[in-house]
Design a protein around this motif. Structure first.
Motif, PDB file in Angstrom:
ATOM      1  N   TYR A  80       0.852  -1.210   0.000  1.00 52.73           N
ATOM      2  CA  TYR A  80       0.000   0.000   0.000  1.00 52.73           C
ATOM      3  C   TYR A  80       0.875   1.243   0.000  1.00 52.73           C
ATOM      4  O   TYR A  80       0.552   2.251  -0.602  1.00 52.73           O
ATOM      5  CB  TYR A  80      -0.897   0.197   1.231  1.00 52.73           C
ATOM      6  CG  TYR A  80      -1.643  -0.962   1.810  1.00 52.73           C
ATOM      7  CD1 TYR A  80      -2.198  -1.940   1.015  1.00 52.73           C
ATOM      8  CD2 TYR A  80      -1.831  -1.037   3.193  1.00 52.73           C
ATOM      9  CE1 TYR A  80      -2.897  -2.982   1.587  1.00 52.73           C
ATOM     10  CE2 TYR A  80      -2.525  -2.079   3.762  1.00 52.73           C
ATOM     11  CZ  TYR A  80      -3.043  -3.046   2.951  1.00 52.73           C
ATOM     12  OH  TYR A  80      -3.722  -4.054   3.537  1.00 52.73           O
ATOM     13  N   SER A  83       2.432   2.076  -3.255  1.00 51.95           N
ATOM     14  CA  SER A  83       1.399   2.667  -4.114  1.00 51.95           C
ATOM     15  C   SER A  83       1.167   4.128  -3.747  1.00 51.95           C
ATOM     16  O   SER A  83       1.019   4.977  -4.629  1.00 51.95           O
ATOM     17  CB  SER A  83       0.070   1.908  -3.982  1.00 51.95           C
ATOM     18  OG  SER A  83       0.232   0.591  -4.445  1.00 51.95           O
ATOM     19  N   ALA A 149      -4.058   4.993   3.431  1.00 49.17           N
ATOM     20  CA  ALA A 149      -3.329   3.718   3.555  1.00 49.17           C
ATOM     21  C   ALA A 149      -3.147   3.361   5.030  1.00 49.17           C
ATOM     22  O   ALA A 149      -3.159   2.190   5.413  1.00 49.17           O
ATOM     23  CB  ALA A 149      -1.962   3.824   2.865  1.00 49.17           C
TER      24      ALA A 149
END
Ligand code: ACO
Length: 311
Positions: A80, A83, A149
């Protein structure tokens, strides 16, 4: 007007609004986030190693299942976070190269060895406990993708913290040898877990700026204090002691005072001279090289898929 976007950015920060990838932002804000999020992502994946070391030797099927789930969670957190970093215009392959070349950091804590099974408990209780203390306020970070996140990461970290606490609780009520093993693990992980929060505020180059941008919501020392205040009563429940003779309640401050932290040790670990720095990076580089065929296959598959949908 050239400064219009800047006023809009400042107004959004002042109003506690989230900055999104499409919003124009100052270069320093972007750079600070890339540094922090990349360091955070690297910590998650390097953090798989110390505990991964005990998967094959977990004392029961249940402990093994829990530990595997936990180490897999850390891998997911890394994903995560990479990203979130990519939403700022960098590429994860580039970030991994920087990690492997020793040009980006990961948390100091993962450069210590896991000598016994009790270390799995101490990491869950202290290291993941410190991580949650630091990460809950990051759910309110001004940068949207990072803040979002953090929500799921914090939920998973609290499971990790609970499993560590329970693991130590059982050991502390076991045989004398088990209790001694639990105490020894706490003795070794306590001080490094206090160092996780970073240098003291007076020596932290980034804190003031990051607080003004609402990337950080509390200073390093504030979070360290919060953590100490949480773990002292928990240690009492465990029946274990924290290895700090200066630890005592200060009624005037309404907090626990703790003894001096060995910042020289912290500096050495950051320089690459901790007990496991070399081993951790070597292992990471080797895993990356061994995974080259997976990345190649994924690229070939994506290219094939793209060609098919073009037709
Ligand atoms: N380990 C390694 N490096 C550290 C640590 C640490 N525990 N603490 C601070 N540093 C580094 C900073 O990255 C910075 O490096 P640089 O000068 O080369 O850029 C330098 O020391 C000075 O520190 P600060 O000015 O205090 O830096 P910052 O404002 O980034 O605060 C902190 C450090 C609190 C760690 C912050 O970056 C943060 O909250 N990060 C997100 C949480 C995180 O990374 N957690 C990872 C461990 S938890 C887990 O994965 C289970």
């Amino acid at each position: 007007a050239p400064e219009e976007w800047r006023e809009r950015f400042d107004a959004m920060i002042a109003a506690d609004e989230r900055i999104e990838p499409r919003d124009r932002m100052p270069d320093d804000y972007r750079r600070t986030l890339i540094r922090q999020i990349a360091q955070h992502a690297h910590s998650e994946i390097i953090g798989m190693q110390p505990e991964g070391n005990w998967i094959t030797r977990a004392p029961s099927l249940k402990r093994k299942a829990v530990l595997i789930a936990k180490v897999q969670d850390e891998a997911g957190h890394g994903l995560y976070l990479y990203s979130a970093a990519e939403s700022l215009g960098v590429d994860r392959a580039e970030l991994l190269d920087l990690l492997h070349e020793g040009r980006q950091r990961y948390s100091s804590i993962f450069n210590y060895p896991t000598l016994t099974w009790a270390d799995v408990g101490a990491i869950g209780w202290l290291v993941d406990g410190a991580a949650i203390t630091n990460q809950v306020p990051l759910c309110r970070c001004s940068y949207g993708p990072y803040a979002r996140a953090m929500v799921r990461i914090c939920k998973e970290e609290s499971f990790h913290q609970r499993q560590g606490f329970e693991c130590l609780y059982v050991l502390a009520r076991g045989t004398d040898a088990q209790k001694a093993m639990a105490q020894d693990a706490v003795n070794r992980w306590y001080w490094p877990s206090l160092m996780m929060f970073g240098p003291p505020d007076a020596e932290s180059p980034h804190t003031a700026r990051s607080m003004a941008w609402k990337i950080k919501r509390f200073t390093n020392d504030e979070l360290r204090q919060k953590f100490v205040d949480i773990i002292v009563p928990q240690a009492e429940v465990l029946g274990l002691t924290l290895p700090d003779p200066d630890l005592r309640w200060n009624p005037e401050r309404g907090h626990y005072d703790h003894g001096p932290i060995d910042w020289e040790e912290f500096k050495q670990v950051l320089k690459g001279n901790g007990p496991c720095n070399r081993q951790r990076l070597e292992h990471r580089r080797a895993a990356h090289e061994k995974g080259a065929w997976v990345r190649e296959a994924a690229r070939a598959h994506a290219a094939k898929h793209a060609a098919r949908t073009e037709r």
